[in-house]
Design a protein around this motif. Structure first.
Motif, mmCIF file in Angstrom:
data_model
loop_
_atom_site.group_PDB
_atom_site.id
_atom_site.type_symbol
_atom_site.label_atom_id
_atom_site.label_comp_id
_atom_site.label_asym_id
_atom_site.label_seq_id
_atom_site.Cartn_x
_atom_site.Cartn_y
_atom_site.Cartn_z
ATOM 1 N N PHE A 268 0.840 -1.194 0.000
ATOM 2 C CA PHE A 268 0.000 0.000 0.000
ATOM 3 C C PHE A 268 0.885 1.257 0.000
ATOM 4 N N PRO A 269 0.393 2.376 -0.544
ATOM 5 C CA PRO A 269 1.121 3.646 -0.393
ATOM 6 C C PRO A 269 1.182 4.056 1.085
ATOM 7 N N LEU A 270 2.198 4.846 1.439
ATOM 8 C CA LEU A 270 2.336 5.286 2.825
ATOM 9 C C LEU A 270 1.135 6.106 3.273
ATOM 10 N N SER A 271 0.564 6.893 2.353
ATOM 11 C CA SER A 271 -0.618 7.686 2.705
ATOM 12 C C SER A 271 -1.802 6.787 3.055
ATOM 13 N N THR A 272 -1.888 5.627 2.402
ATOM 14 C CA THR A 272 -2.965 4.676 2.703
ATOM 15 C C THR A 272 -2.768 4.066 4.083
ATOM 16 N N TYR A 273 -1.531 3.723 4.421
ATOM 17 C CA TYR A 273 -1.247 3.194 5.757
ATOM 18 C C TYR A 273 -1.651 4.207 6.831
ATOM 19 N N LEU A 274 -1.326 5.470 6.606
ATOM 20 C CA LEU A 274 -1.667 6.505 7.587
ATOM 21 C C LEU A 274 -3.180 6.644 7.719
ATOM 22 N N ALA A 275 -3.885 6.655 6.597
ATOM 23 C CA ALA A 275 -5.343 6.799 6.639
ATOM 24 C C ALA A 275 -5.991 5.633 7.379
ATOM 25 N N ILE A 276 -5.493 4.423 7.145
ATOM 26 C CA ILE A 276 -6.019 3.256 7.854
ATOM 27 C C ILE A 276 -5.774 3.405 9.351
ATOM 28 N N GLY A 277 -4.598 3.892 9.721
ATOM 29 C CA GLY A 277 -4.285 4.093 11.134
ATOM 30 C C GLY A 277 -5.208 5.100 11.795
ATOM 31 N N ILE A 278 -5.573 6.146 11.056
ATOM 32 C CA ILE A 278 -6.502 7.141 11.602
ATOM 33 C C ILE A 278 -7.887 6.524 11.777
ATOM 34 N N PHE A 279 -8.327 5.765 10.789
ATOM 35 C CA PHE A 279 -9.625 5.097 10.903
ATOM 36 C C PHE A 279 -9.639 4.105 12.063
ATOM 37 N N GLN A 280 -8.498 3.471 12.327
ATOM 38 C CA GLN A 280 -8.434 2.488 13.403
ATOM 39 C C GLN A 280 -8.789 3.113 14.751
ATOM 40 N N CYS A 281 -8.545 4.400 14.905
ATOM 41 C CA CYS A 281 -8.830 5.074 16.171
ATOM 42 C C CYS A 281 -10.313 5.039 16.522
ATOM 43 N N CYS A 282 -11.168 4.882 15.510
ATOM 44 C CA CYS A 282 -12.607 4.763 15.795
ATOM 45 C C CYS A 282 -12.888 3.569 16.691
ATOM 46 N N ALA A 283 -12.025 2.548 16.617
ATOM 47 C CA ALA A 283 -12.243 1.325 17.374
ATOM 48 C C ALA A 283 -11.947 1.481 18.860
ATOM 49 N N MET A 284 -11.494 2.654 19.275
ATOM 50 C CA MET A 284 -11.337 2.891 20.710
ATOM 51 C C MET A 284 -12.692 2.950 21.400
ATOM 52 N N VAL A 285 -13.738 3.139 20.627
ATOM 53 C CA VAL A 285 -15.097 3.021 21.151
ATOM 54 C C VAL A 285 -15.472 1.538 21.091
ATOM 55 N N PRO A 286 -15.615 0.857 22.231
ATOM 56 C CA PRO A 286 -15.935 -0.570 22.212
ATOM 57 C C PRO A 286 -17.216 -0.843 21.430
ATOM 58 N N GLY A 287 -17.171 -1.856 20.594
ATOM 59 C CA GLY A 287 -18.302 -2.180 19.746
ATOM 60 C C GLY A 287 -18.057 -1.828 18.290
ATOM 61 N N VAL A 288 -17.091 -0.922 18.040
ATOM 62 C CA VAL A 288 -16.780 -0.539 16.663
ATOM 63 C C VAL A 288 -16.030 -1.665 15.955
ATOM 64 N N SER A 289 -15.021 -2.236 16.592
ATOM 65 C CA SER A 289 -14.165 -3.301 16.078
ATOM 66 C C SER A 289 -12.922 -2.740 15.406
ATOM 67 N N ARG A 290 -11.775 -3.067 15.989
ATOM 68 C CA ARG A 290 -10.496 -2.648 15.408
ATOM 69 C C ARG A 290 -10.318 -3.243 14.014
ATOM 70 N N SER A 291 -10.549 -4.546 13.896
ATOM 71 C CA SER A 291 -10.384 -5.175 12.586
ATOM 72 C C SER A 291 -11.417 -4.645 11.600
ATOM 73 N N GLY A 292 -12.642 -4.388 12.074
ATOM 74 C CA GLY A 292 -13.671 -3.848 11.200
ATOM 75 C C GLY A 292 -13.287 -2.484 10.661
ATOM 76 N N ALA A 293 -12.777 -1.598 11.527
ATOM 77 C CA ALA A 293 -12.389 -0.256 11.101
ATOM 78 C C ALA A 293 -11.248 -0.296 10.097
ATOM 79 N N THR A 294 -10.265 -1.156 10.343
ATOM 80 C CA THR A 294 -9.124 -1.215 9.431
ATOM 81 C C THR A 294 -9.493 -1.886 8.107
ATOM 82 N N ILE A 295 -10.316 -2.918 8.150
ATOM 83 C CA ILE A 295 -10.723 -3.603 6.918
ATOM 84 C C ILE A 295 -11.578 -2.686 6.047
ATOM 85 N N VAL A 296 -12.576 -2.037 6.639
ATOM 86 C CA VAL A 296 -13.450 -1.144 5.877
ATOM 87 C C VAL A 296 -12.647 -0.009 5.253
#
Length: 268
Positions: free
Chosen positions: A144-172
């Motif tokens: 993946f491009p580095l910008s894509t890795y960063l964007a995925i990492g930002i989306f992963q932060c949504c999973a700090m709310v229990p119920g969101v799913s870390r894997s779900g946020a990163t996969i989507v």
């Protein structure tokens, strides 16, 4: 004590089953703890985080050879170095926000009402994305491009709310950014290693006082069952989603979240 060990093994089994699926392992564990959890609520929240180590080690045992080859290649191969940097870039947002907002996350967001609502909402998002006619551009999680890795990492932060799913946020997020289903799921695995290891170390440091001899044994029981089940799940998940997508997991989230809200409304 025997009953607590049995509960720990059941919770570890659920952790292993759900950690790498886009259904929210933390959400499922908090839900189970709400209905038959440990007497010490603070230890219960810490237990949910600590038994993730079993799932991490299961993942490492399966991917060790590939990760080791990438690490060795990084000394001479720019592509291998770029992937390692990409994983670190994706990990950074969660590390910063997780450390800064730790007390809010543990004290406010670890709430079963929030969990059930987010299970349903996340299920709807997953179902929508799974049905989109996306045109994947990336078929290898290491390119993946580095910008894509960063964007995925930002989306992963949504999973700090229990119920969101870390894997779900990163996969989507990976799929929306151009990855195919298999590559998106596989990068979710790679990013899980530093993210979950960091969460484990930070929570253990913060709650070391809770780790009595009995509690340590309880965590060990949950860890063992988590490792065994996660090992099986990781081996089968990629092939499943490559063929069938994520609809099964989306509907599972909606059903579990709805049943949970009904149970809470009835005062169960």
């Amino acid at each position: 004590m025997t009953f607590d060990l049995l509960k720990a093994m059941v919770l570890g089994l659920v952790e292993g089953l759900t950690e790498f699926l886009p259904v929210s392992s933390t959400g499922h564990l908090l839900m189970l703890e709400r209905f038959f959890g440990f007497d010490d609520d603070e230890f219960g929240k810490t237990f949910v985080v600590l038994i993730q180590l079993g799932a991490i080690l299961a993942l490492l045992s399966l991917y060790f050879g590939r990760l080791w080859r990438i690490f060795i290649a990084a000394f001479s191969d720019a592509e291998a170095r770029r992937f390692i940097i990409g994983v670190l870039i994706a990990f950074l947002p969660a590390a910063v926000i997780g450390a800064g907002a730790y007390s809010v996350i543990k004290g406010v967001l670890f709430n079963v009402w929030i969990v059930f609502f987010m299970l349903i909402a996340g299920g709807g998002v997953l179902l929508l994305v799974d049905r989109l006619d996306l045109k994947p551009r990336y078929h290898d999680a290491t390119t993946f491009p580095l910008s894509t890795y960063l964007a995925i990492g930002i989306f992963q932060c949504c999973a700090m709310v229990p119920g969101v799913s870390r894997s779900g946020a990163t996969i989507v997020s990976a799929m929306l950014l151009g990855a195919d289903k298999r590559a998106a799921a596989e990068f979710s695995f790679f990013l899980a290693i530093p993210t979950m290891a960091g969460a484990f170390a930070y929570d253990l440091f913060k709650n070391w006082a809770l780790m009595s001899a009995d509690n340590t044994l309880i965590v060990a029981a949950g860890f063992a069952s988590s490792f065994l089940v996660a090992f099986i799940v990781v081996k089968t998940f990629l092939d499943y989603v490559s063929r069938h997508g994520f609809a099964l997991f989306a509907w599972w989230r909606v059903i579990v979240g709805s049943l949970g809200l009904i149970a809470l409304a009835l005062g169960k």
